[in-house]
Scaffold this motif. Structure first.
Motif, short mmCIF file in Angstrom:
data_model
loop_
_atom_site.label_atom_id
_atom_site.label_comp_id
_atom_site.label_asym_id
_atom_site.label_seq_id
_atom_site.Cartn_x
_atom_site.Cartn_y
_atom_site.Cartn_z
N ALA A 25 14.01 7.28 -12.16
CA ALA A 25 15.22 6.49 -11.93
C ALA A 25 16.32 7.33 -11.31
CB ALA A 25 15.70 5.89 -13.26
N GLU A 26 16.34 8.64 -11.57
CA GLU A 26 17.34 9.52 -11.00
C GLU A 26 16.93 10.05 -9.63
OE1 GLU A 26 16.10 9.85 -14.03
OE2 GLU A 26 17.79 8.92 -15.12
N ASN A 27 15.64 10.02 -9.34
CA ASN A 27 15.14 10.56 -8.07
C ASN A 27 14.14 9.57 -7.47
OD1 ASN A 27 14.66 12.27 -5.94
ND2 ASN A 27 13.26 13.62 -7.08
N PRO A 28 14.64 8.40 -6.99
CA PRO A 28 13.73 7.38 -6.45
C PRO A 28 13.43 7.60 -4.97
CG PRO A 28 15.93 6.51 -6.51
CD PRO A 28 16.03 7.92 -7.04
N TRP A 29 12.48 6.86 -4.47
CA TRP A 29 12.20 6.83 -3.03
C TRP A 29 13.00 5.70 -2.40
CZ3 TRP A 29 6.12 7.16 -2.48
CH2 TRP A 29 5.73 8.50 -2.57
N PRO A 30 13.54 5.90 -1.25
CA PRO A 30 14.10 4.76 -0.50
C PRO A 30 12.96 3.90 0.04
CG PRO A 30 14.25 6.76 0.79
CD PRO A 30 13.77 7.19 -0.56
N VAL A 31 13.30 2.68 0.37
CA VAL A 31 12.28 1.73 0.85
C VAL A 31 11.57 2.27 2.08
CG1 VAL A 31 11.94 -0.59 1.79
CG2 VAL A 31 13.49 -0.25 -0.13
N ARG A 32 12.33 2.89 2.99
CA ARG A 32 11.73 3.38 4.24
C ARG A 32 10.67 4.43 3.98
NH1 ARG A 32 16.69 5.60 3.67
NH2 ARG A 32 16.83 7.91 3.76
N LEU A 33 10.93 5.28 2.93
CA LEU A 33 9.96 6.32 2.63
C LEU A 33 8.68 5.72 2.04
CD1 LEU A 33 9.17 9.26 2.51
CD2 LEU A 33 10.35 9.45 0.30
N LEU A 34 8.85 4.76 1.12
CA LEU A 34 7.68 4.10 0.56
C LEU A 34 6.88 3.39 1.66
CD1 LEU A 34 5.92 3.09 -1.77
CD2 LEU A 34 7.53 1.18 -2.06
N ALA A 35 7.61 2.70 2.56
CA ALA A 35 6.92 1.99 3.64
C ALA A 35 6.18 2.95 4.55
CB ALA A 35 7.92 1.15 4.43
N SER A 36 6.81 4.09 4.85
CA SER A 36 6.16 5.05 5.75
C SER A 36 4.91 5.67 5.09
CB SER A 36 7.15 6.14 6.15
OG SER A 36 7.53 6.92 5.00
N LYS A 37 5.00 5.93 3.78
CA LYS A 37 3.85 6.49 3.09
C LYS A 37 2.71 5.47 3.02
CE LYS A 37 6.10 10.11 0.40
NZ LYS A 37 5.29 11.20 1.00
N MET A 38 3.05 4.17 2.77
CA MET A 38 2.02 3.14 2.76
C MET A 38 1.38 3.02 4.13
SD MET A 38 3.83 0.19 0.41
CE MET A 38 2.51 -0.96 0.71
N ASP A 39 2.23 3.11 5.19
CA ASP A 39 1.72 3.03 6.55
C ASP A 39 0.76 4.18 6.83
OD1 ASP A 39 1.30 2.31 9.14
OD2 ASP A 39 3.25 2.97 9.87
N ALA A 40 1.14 5.37 6.38
CA ALA A 40 0.29 6.53 6.62
C ALA A 40 -1.03 6.42 5.83
CB ALA A 40 1.04 7.80 6.22
N TYR A 41 -0.95 5.90 4.61
CA TYR A 41 -2.17 5.77 3.80
C TYR A 41 -3.11 4.73 4.40
CZ TYR A 41 -5.19 4.80 -0.16
OH TYR A 41 -6.29 4.61 -0.96
N ILE A 42 -2.56 3.57 4.77
CA ILE A 42 -3.41 2.50 5.31
C ILE A 42 -3.98 2.90 6.66
CG2 ILE A 42 -3.35 0.12 6.15
CD1 ILE A 42 -1.36 -0.49 3.91
N ALA A 43 -3.21 3.71 7.42
CA ALA A 43 -3.71 4.14 8.73
C ALA A 43 -4.96 4.99 8.60
CB ALA A 43 -2.61 4.90 9.47
N ARG A 44 -5.15 5.65 7.47
CA ARG A 44 -6.33 6.48 7.28
C ARG A 44 -7.55 5.67 6.85
NH1 ARG A 44 -2.45 9.73 4.62
NH2 ARG A 44 -3.32 9.18 2.57
#
Length: 427
Positions: A25-44
């Motif tokens: 809760a003190e160190n969350p991911w922003p939406v853009r970072l989560l989206a970019s990581k999901m994009d990178a994972y699905i791309a593989r």
């Protein structure tokens, strides 16, 4: 000289979490970072073959790509598939009836994630229709699997009620199957009540809607039987009624289920798991309710048989009574009493004679004993003139005087005679 305090160093920004498990809760991911990581994972992810039903085709004039909505055959879940016009043309050429809603296809595609919109889709380079032969082979395999689990076992099938309170009916919207079931059932039993659920009976939504309607009717306490009805159709049209999810829903129902799908020659897997299989919707109507005319005729027949049986029983009993009354013992009932009464009188007379004889003999014996007692009695001796002399008083009072020496002169004596006593004194 005092030391000057050193200026405070600026606070360092918190280190960003490198993995999803390190976020907090003190160190969350922003939406853009989560989206970019999901994009990178699905791309593989590699290219894969996916099967489903075509729900919608979006073919806009002038567009370079075409969008298909591909739906899962068992659950309400779908994905968008993008493909080129060349692939679409090849697919349409392979389908005899053209590309239409409900067609089963397999797609060779790669998952793609659009980070800006947060959507997942499939990019396809090959789409192939699932042929009837392949579908039948899959159904045969599914049939063997379900049979091995015991879903088709006759021992688990529930009997239909003789007269259901309410009949649940799952059918198509404004369908001939509904009219066949309802009209024929009411011709047989006019008071029958229905709970009708009109749903899609073919196409992508058929399995979900039919299963949901079945569960809804199964939950109603007053519904005693559920009929799943649909008219005839092609193998592809009847595929929803061989779907594993729907077959298992029927197997789990507590209410007896009647399958009335297609015509006599059609045999979806639903027919095997249902408690009763009807060849047509009209046949289902005949199975779920009795014919009131037939039942009245059967009741009248049973009443006639009961009347004849009771009449025959009464006649047999009357004949038995006449036979009993014609017997001598019942013609003159005193016969039963006269012989025992005579025997009782004879025995009483014998007893009386026997008792009198014994009393007479006892009286003679008493008289004999009295004479013997009388002869042996001391009084008999006294009656002959003898007397008994006893000492009247003193130390030997009551002693019998047998000789003169027993009573010295002057001794008071008592003389016992036969009829009294005398007082005397010795001299």
């Amino acid at each position: 000289m005092s030391a000057q305090p050193s200026p405070q160093a600026p606070a360092e920004p918190p280190r960003r979490a490198g993995t999803a498990g390190e976020t907090s809760a003190e160190n969350p991911w922003p939406v853009r970072l989560l989206a970019s990581k999901m994009d990178a994972y699905i791309a593989r992810m590699p290219w894969t073959w996916v099967e489903g039903q075509v729900v919608q085709v979006s073919d806009r004039p002038g567009a370079h790509v075409v969008f298909l909505t591909l739906r899962d055959t068992d659950t309400d879940m779908s994905l968008t598939v993008t493909l080129t016009r060349r692939v679409l043309a090849r697919l349409r050429a392979a389908l005899p009836d053209g590309l239409r809603s409900g067609a089963r296809v397999v797609v060779h595609a790669k998952p793609e994630f659009y980070a800006k919109r947060g959507t997942l889709s499939l990019s396809a380079d090959d789409v192939r229709p699932v042929g009837v032969g392949e579908l039948l082979a899959r159904l045969e395999h599914l049939k063997r699997v379900l049979a091995a689990e015991g879903l088709f076992d006759p021992a688990r099938k529930k009997p239909l009620p003789f007269l259901p309170r309410v009949v649940g009916l799952v059918c198509g919207r404004a369908s001939a199957a509904e009219r066949d079931v309802v009209d024929n059932a009411r011709l047989r039993w006019p008071a029958v009540r229905f709970e009708v659920r009109e749903v899609a009976v073919q196409g992508p939504a058929a399995v979900t809607e039919v299963a949901a309607a079945l569960r809804e009717l199964d939950a109603l306490e007053e519904v005693d039987v559920v009929v799943l009805a649909r008219g005839g159709g092609s193998v592809e049209d009847l595929l929803p009624f061989s779907n594993e999810a729907l077959v298992r829903a029927v197997a789990d129902a507590r209410t007896p289920v009647v399958s009335a799908i297609g015509h006599e020659v059609d045999s979806p897997l639903l027919d095997l798991v249902a408690d009763v299989r009807a060849s047509t919707p009209t046949d289902a109507a005949r199975r779920v309710v009795p014919d009131v005319a037939e039942e009245l005729a059967r009741v009248e027949q049973l009443r006639s048989r009961a009347r004849r049986a009771v009449g025959a029983r009464v006649e047999r009993e009357e004949a038995a009574l006449r036979a009993l009354r014609s017997r001598p013992v019942l013609a003159d009932p005193h016969v039963l009493v006269d012989a025992p009464a005579a025997e009782v009188a004879r025995l009483r007379e014998r007893a009386r004679h026997g008792l009198e004889g014994r009393v007479h003999r006892a009286a003679l014996e008493v008289e004999r004993l009295r004479a013997a007692v009388r002869a042996l009695s001391p009084r008999s001796t006294l009656l002959r003139g003898y007397a008994v002399v006893q000492v009247a008083a003193g130390e030997g009072a009551g002693r019998v005087v047998r000789e003169p020496g027993d009573a010295p002169a002057g001794t008071a004596l008592r003389v016992l005679l036969a009829d009294g006593e005398l007082a005397a004194r010795a001299r």
